[in-house]
Design an enzyme around this catalytic site. Structure first.
Site, PDB file in Angstrom:
ATOM      1  N   GLN A 289      -9.727  -0.773 -15.563  1.00 42.91           N
ATOM      2  CA  GLN A 289     -10.249  -1.642 -14.505  1.00 42.91           C
ATOM      3  C   GLN A 289     -11.529  -1.057 -13.906  1.00 42.91           C
ATOM      4  O   GLN A 289     -12.519  -1.755 -13.683  1.00 42.91           O
ATOM      5  CB  GLN A 289      -9.191  -1.828 -13.428  1.00 42.91           C
ATOM      6  CG  GLN A 289      -9.702  -2.488 -12.166  1.00 42.91           C
ATOM      7  CD  GLN A 289      -8.593  -2.864 -11.211  1.00 42.91           C
ATOM      8  OE1 GLN A 289      -7.891  -3.833 -11.427  1.00 42.91           O
ATOM      9  NE2 GLN A 289      -8.426  -2.114 -10.132  1.00 42.91           N
TER      10      GLN A 289
ATOM     11  N   LEU B 281       0.816  -1.217   0.000  1.00 46.65           N
ATOM     12  CA  LEU B 281       0.000   0.000   0.000  1.00 46.65           C
ATOM     13  C   LEU B 281       0.849   1.267   0.000  1.00 46.65           C
ATOM     14  O   LEU B 281       1.877   1.348   0.665  1.00 46.65           O
ATOM     15  CB  LEU B 281      -0.903   0.007   1.230  1.00 46.65           C
ATOM     16  CG  LEU B 281      -1.832  -1.205   1.378  1.00 46.65           C
ATOM     17  CD1 LEU B 281      -2.685  -1.052   2.639  1.00 46.65           C
ATOM     18  CD2 LEU B 281      -2.717  -1.389   0.153  1.00 46.65           C
TER      19      LEU B 281
ATOM     20  N   SER C 124       2.577   1.399  -7.035  1.00 44.11           N
ATOM     21  CA  SER C 124       3.561   0.493  -6.418  1.00 44.11           C
ATOM     22  C   SER C 124       4.767   0.352  -7.335  1.00 44.11           C
ATOM     23  O   SER C 124       5.875   0.080  -6.893  1.00 44.11           O
ATOM     24  CB  SER C 124       2.959  -0.895  -6.216  1.00 44.11           C
ATOM     25  OG  SER C 124       1.701  -0.792  -5.639  1.00 44.11           O
ATOM     26  N   ARG C 125       4.550   0.522  -8.646  1.00 44.00           N
ATOM     27  CA  ARG C 125       5.649   0.309  -9.592  1.00 44.00           C
ATOM     28  C   ARG C 125       6.706   1.410  -9.521  1.00 44.00           C
ATOM     29  O   ARG C 125       7.823   1.200  -9.981  1.00 44.00           O
ATOM     30  CB  ARG C 125       5.106   0.265 -11.021  1.00 44.00           C
ATOM     31  CG  ARG C 125       4.214  -0.922 -11.252  1.00 44.00           C
ATOM     32  CD  ARG C 125       3.602  -0.876 -12.614  1.00 44.00           C
ATOM     33  NE  ARG C 125       2.651  -1.957 -12.786  1.00 44.00           N
ATOM     34  CZ  ARG C 125       1.915  -2.120 -13.855  1.00 44.00           C
ATOM     35  NH1 ARG C 125       2.012  -1.280 -14.855  1.00 44.00           N
ATOM     36  NH2 ARG C 125       1.072  -3.123 -13.941  1.00 44.00           N
TER      37      ARG C 125
ATOM     38  N   LYS D  66      -6.928   5.780 -11.385  1.00 41.30           N
ATOM     39  CA  LYS D  66      -5.621   5.514 -11.998  1.00 41.30           C
ATOM     40  C   LYS D  66      -5.691   4.298 -12.924  1.00 41.30           C
ATOM     41  O   LYS D  66      -5.187   4.320 -14.026  1.00 41.30           O
ATOM     42  CB  LYS D  66      -4.595   5.296 -10.888  1.00 41.30           C
ATOM     43  CG  LYS D  66      -3.391   4.548 -11.296  1.00 41.30           C
ATOM     44  CD  LYS D  66      -2.165   5.388 -11.210  1.00 41.30           C
ATOM     45  CE  LYS D  66      -0.963   4.718 -11.808  1.00 41.30           C
ATOM     46  NZ  LYS D  66      -0.966   3.277 -11.707  1.00 41.30           N
ATOM     47  N   ASP D  67      -6.335   3.214 -12.450  1.00 44.75           N
ATOM     48  CA  ASP D  67      -6.522   2.033 -13.310  1.00 44.75           C
ATOM     49  C   ASP D  67      -7.871   2.211 -14.009  1.00 44.75           C
ATOM     50  O   ASP D  67      -8.862   1.578 -13.645  1.00 44.75           O
ATOM     51  CB  ASP D  67      -6.491   0.757 -12.477  1.00 44.75           C
ATOM     52  CG  ASP D  67      -5.118   0.511 -11.898  1.00 44.75           C
ATOM     53  OD1 ASP D  67      -4.141   0.487 -12.668  1.00 44.75           O
ATOM     54  OD2 ASP D  67      -4.993   0.395 -10.666  1.00 44.75           O
TER      55      ASP D  67
ATOM     56  N   ALA E 164       0.312   5.910  -0.577  1.00 45.78           N
ATOM     57  CA  ALA E 164      -0.641   6.979  -0.240  1.00 45.78           C
ATOM     58  C   ALA E 164      -1.870   6.974  -1.159  1.00 45.78           C
ATOM     59  O   ALA E 164      -2.954   7.410  -0.758  1.00 45.78           O
ATOM     60  CB  ALA E 164       0.070   8.328  -0.307  1.00 45.78           C
ATOM     61  N   GLY E 165      -1.713   6.478  -2.386  1.00 48.21           N
ATOM     62  CA  GLY E 165      -2.874   6.392  -3.293  1.00 48.21           C
ATOM     63  C   GLY E 165      -3.942   5.460  -2.725  1.00 48.21           C
ATOM     64  O   GLY E 165      -5.129   5.796  -2.686  1.00 48.21           O
ATOM     65  N   HIS E 166      -3.514   4.276  -2.272  1.00 48.39           N
ATOM     66  CA  HIS E 166      -4.482   3.346  -1.658  1.00 48.39           C
ATOM     67  C   HIS E 166      -5.140   3.990  -0.435  1.00 48.39           C
ATOM     68  O   HIS E 166      -6.338   3.848  -0.207  1.00 48.39           O
ATOM     69  CB  HIS E 166      -3.777   2.071  -1.181  1.00 48.39           C
ATOM     70  CG  HIS E 166      -3.193   1.229  -2.252  1.00 48.39           C
ATOM     71  ND1 HIS E 166      -1.847   1.127  -2.467  1.00 48.39           N
ATOM     72  CD2 HIS E 166      -3.780   0.416  -3.175  1.00 48.39           C
ATOM     73  CE1 HIS E 166      -1.610   0.300  -3.460  1.00 48.39           C
ATOM     74  NE2 HIS E 166      -2.759  -0.149  -3.918  1.00 48.39           N
TER      75      HIS E 166
HETATM   76  O1  PAF Z   1      -6.303  -2.945  -8.498  1.00 52.64           O
HETATM   77  C1  PAF Z   1      -5.987  -3.943  -7.813  1.00 52.64           C
HETATM   78  O2  PAF Z   1      -5.196  -3.873  -6.872  1.00 52.64           O
HETATM   79  C2  PAF Z   1      -6.576  -5.301  -8.157  1.00 52.64           C
HETATM   80  O3  PAF Z   1      -6.744  -5.438  -9.534  1.00 52.64           O
HETATM   81  C3  PAF Z   1      -7.885  -5.595  -7.410  1.00 52.64           C
HETATM   82  C4  PAF Z   1      -8.993  -4.635  -7.783  1.00 52.64           C
HETATM   83  C5  PAF Z   1      -7.640  -5.529  -5.904  1.00 52.64           C
HETATM   84  C6  PAF Z   1      -8.370  -7.009  -7.753  1.00 52.64           C
HETATM   85  O4  PAF Z   1      -7.430  -7.978  -7.396  1.00 52.64           O
END
Ligand code: PAF
Length: 283
Positions: free
Chosen positions: A155, A33, A188-189, A151-152, A35-37
């Protein structure tokens, strides 16, 4: 803060909250994790009485050539960060707890118009893995609200589509991208960047901002804008640009000139690190 490993224990906690008519926010993560999370967690806390964060490195969303075993697992540090925010429950299922019958199980598959392009073009099984585990987590946590980072972006759209198509009783909230002071989107990258690469990295967000501003001031030649920006990124030191596209923000297809809802999506590489970023266009 409770750390819960077993589904029956999670269900008992959630049931007690529901009996007390408390609202539940949920933030799914794969740990490691930053700061974004934590900004997603804070948003969930603003919206709901109780917050569950899951930490689960999901084998189903890794391609065969991606190293699931090497994904950073930093649970001690993660749980300290979540405890500092007074998260109510951290759900940390094991792989057998999540997939008791193995990975050859029922799959949630969002149509390939949304999942077969951009990130999905080079990672064909990835989004089935994401939508399946998120669907399972939604069924486990039974939250009212789930928070995903913008950001994603792809997704986020895949999850929104799944929730809409399958009438899932949950509100998906999208959280703005958290950035370092120089504009680099937190990821994280970023920890894998060398000092020289880290100095180049923020130029990706500058390129996206410039494209968005140009469109906002009336330039609708998306192809030229993205071609010029791609060349500039390469000149500035990026090793490759996987894609840099102006897309319809709902369908993710390459945008037509008259499209009213736009997002600029990009992935550019520095060494072996792929940096994702995007920016919505205000029209
Ligand atoms: O974005 C992520 O960290 C993952 O793709 C998620 C949404 C937790 C699903 O495993």
């Amino acid at each position: 803060m409770k750390i819960v490993e077993k589904l029956n224990e999670l269900r008992a906690v959630v049931q007690a909250w529901k009996q007390s008519e408390l609202t539940i926010g949920f933030v799914p993560t794969m740990g490691n994790l930053h700061a974004g999370h934590l900004s997603l967690v804070e948003l969930a806390q603003q919206r709901c009485d109780k917050v569950v964060v899951s930490v689960f490195v999901n084998p189903m969303q890794f391609e065969p050539d991606e190293d699931f075993d090497c994904y950073p697992r930093t649970f001690q540090a993660d749980s300290e960060k979540l405890a500092a925010l007074s998260v109510d429950v951290v759900y940390v299922p094991s792989v057998p707890e999540m997939y008791p019958n193995g990975l050859a199980q029922s799959v949630v598959s969002v149509p390939s118009v949304l999942t077969g392009l951009l990130e999905g073009a080079s990672r064909p099984g990835h989004f089935n893995g994401v939508s399946t585990v998120v669907c399972k987590l939604f069924n486990m946590v039974q939250a009212d609200v789930a928070v995903f980072g913008q950001k994603d972006y792809q997704q986020l759209r895949v999850i929104q589509q799944m929730v809409q198509d399958l009438n899932m009783p949950i509100e998906v909230v999208s959280a703005p991208i958290a950035r370092d002071e120089d504009g680099l989107a937190l990821s994280s990258r970023n920890q894998y960047l060398s000092r020289a690469e880290r100095a180049i990295a923020p130029k990706l967000s500058v390129a996206l901002k410039d494209i968005a501003l140009a469109i906002e001031s009336g330039n609708d030649n998306f192809t030229t804008l993205t071609e010029v920006a791609t060349q500039r990124l390469l000149d500035e030191g990026f090793d490759s640009v996987d894609y840099l596209q102006v897309c319809n923000s709902i369908t993710l297809q390459v945008a037509e000139r008259d499209c009213q809802s736009l997002v600029v999506l990009a992935v550019a590489c520095l060494g072996s690190t792929r940096l994702l970023d995007n920016r919505k266009v205000k029209k």
